[in-house]
Design a protein around this motif. Structure first.
Motif, mmCIF file in Angstrom:
data_model
loop_
_atom_site.group_PDB
_atom_site.id
_atom_site.type_symbol
_atom_site.label_atom_id
_atom_site.label_comp_id
_atom_site.label_asym_id
_atom_site.label_seq_id
_atom_site.Cartn_x
_atom_site.Cartn_y
_atom_site.Cartn_z
ATOM 1 N N ALA A 1 -26.370 47.629 21.299
ATOM 2 C CA ALA A 1 -27.172 46.977 19.888
ATOM 3 C C ALA A 1 -27.462 45.303 20.561
ATOM 4 O O ALA A 1 -28.455 44.791 19.908
ATOM 5 C CB ALA A 1 -26.346 47.202 18.709
ATOM 6 N N LYS A 2 -26.480 44.840 21.366
ATOM 7 C CA LYS A 2 -26.485 43.448 21.860
ATOM 8 C C LYS A 2 -28.052 43.238 22.519
ATOM 9 O O LYS A 2 -28.487 42.422 22.693
ATOM 10 C CB LYS A 2 -25.554 43.146 22.544
ATOM 11 N N LEU A 3 -28.649 44.494 23.198
ATOM 12 C CA LEU A 3 -29.460 44.416 24.238
ATOM 13 C C LEU A 3 -30.808 44.718 23.495
ATOM 14 O O LEU A 3 -31.797 44.719 24.117
ATOM 15 C CB LEU A 3 -29.279 45.342 25.140
ATOM 16 N N ARG A 4 -30.771 44.740 22.373
ATOM 17 C CA ARG A 4 -32.126 45.125 21.689
ATOM 18 C C ARG A 4 -32.456 44.422 20.308
ATOM 19 O O ARG A 4 -31.466 43.844 19.652
ATOM 20 C CB ARG A 4 -32.263 46.479 21.306
ATOM 21 N N GLY A 5 -33.600 44.019 19.888
ATOM 22 C CA GLY A 5 -34.015 43.568 18.641
ATOM 23 C C GLY A 5 -33.374 42.009 18.445
ATOM 24 O O GLY A 5 -33.361 41.111 19.408
ATOM 25 N N GLU A 6 -33.238 41.587 17.242
ATOM 26 C CA GLU A 6 -32.758 40.424 16.719
ATOM 27 C C GLU A 6 -31.362 40.075 16.702
ATOM 28 O O GLU A 6 -30.995 39.136 15.855
ATOM 29 C CB GLU A 6 -33.675 40.155 15.606
ATOM 30 N N LEU A 7 -30.658 40.904 17.317
ATOM 31 C CA LEU A 7 -28.966 40.669 17.342
ATOM 32 C C LEU A 7 -28.520 40.923 15.743
ATOM 33 O O LEU A 7 -27.546 40.254 15.427
ATOM 34 C CB LEU A 7 -28.609 39.462 17.664
#
Length: 261
Positions: free
Chosen positions: A235-241
């Motif tokens: 999840a750290k690798l995608r989107g707005e954290l």
């Protein structure tokens, strides 16, 4: 408890990421229970999760930002200079030919980490040696950054601390650090002029990704912790954290309740 919370948060949808994501590591397989000491098994799984992701040297990622390029890039960074980075992280990075940066505190090279509040609460944990550092630098995969000479608290940072670190790196490794990481991730505005004269970038502990137009003396980073289950790392690798930000708010709120109680 932390892992269960993170697993729950990791299911929050996240779109594609943009810009440079600087991941912060400290120790790998150091054997402590500190949040900043990830296991070797975790580290391997995290590198596997990066397969297909553009992992870039720090300088290359900054070049892209300055060109206005918002393409996602991951930058691997290691703070301080613990020996377990060579013993446990380096073989995995070398095998995969992944570039990385070590923000080095030079006073402890070849000895033990002994500053007040030492990372992972392991006073006396072994530090990297110059021979180990030279091997990694000579591979072309490792960039050495400045992390002060003695890991002084932000309020005690001086130009002399910066220069002594750079001097020793130059003498021992034949390179001049172009990048700096603030100790404890806390910027020191009073030294902005000295820092800009010495370094191309300065990394903070502020959470975020870096986009074109970012102040190079205020780069954001993303911490990696021992209690991060693999879905949360992904999840750290995608989107707005969003999962990481929510986790931080929940932990801060819980600490506040504890203090009031």
């Amino acid at each position: 408890m932390r892992e269960a919370l993170k697993r729950g948060l990791s299911v929050i949808p996240g779109g594609p990421s943009s810009g440079a994501s600087l991941l912060i590591y400290h120790r790998v397989g150091g054997g402590s229970r500190d949040e900043l000491d990830v296991s070797v098994e975790q580290f391997r799984a995290q590198l596997d999760a990066l397969a297909g992701q553009p992992v870039a040297p720090l300088g290359e990622a900054v070049d892209a930002l300055q060109r206005g390029d918002t393409s996602p890039r991951v930058v691997l960074t290691f703070d301080d200079g613990f020996r377990d980075v060579y013993e446990n992280a380096w073989p995995e990075l070398r095998r995969r030919e992944l570039p990385f940066t070590i923000y080095l505190t030079t006073a402890y090279v070849g000895d033990s980490m002994r500053w007040e509040g030492s990372t992972a609460r392991e006073q006396g944990a072994p530090a990297l040696t110059w021979t180990q550092l030279r091997e990694m630098v000579d591979s072309g995969l490792c960039t050495i950054g400045n992390h002060t000479h003695t890991h002084v608290p932000p309020e005690l940072l001086t130009a002399a601390e910066l220069d002594r670190c750079t001097e020793l790196v130059g003498q021992e490794l034949g390179v001049v650090p172009q990048h700096f990481a603030y100790t404890w991730g806390i910027p020191v505005p009073a030294l902005a002029e000295e820092l800009s004269a010495r370094f191309r970038t300065c990394a903070t502990g502020a959470l975020g990704r870096n986009l074109p137009g970012v102040d190079p003396l205020q780069l954001a980073r993303i911490p990696v912790r021992r209690t991060d289950p693999l879905p949360f790392f992904r999840a750290k690798l995608r989107g707005e954290l969003v999962p990481e930000r929510l986790y931080g708010r929940i932990v801060s709120a819980a600490k506040g309740v504890g203090m009031r109680g």
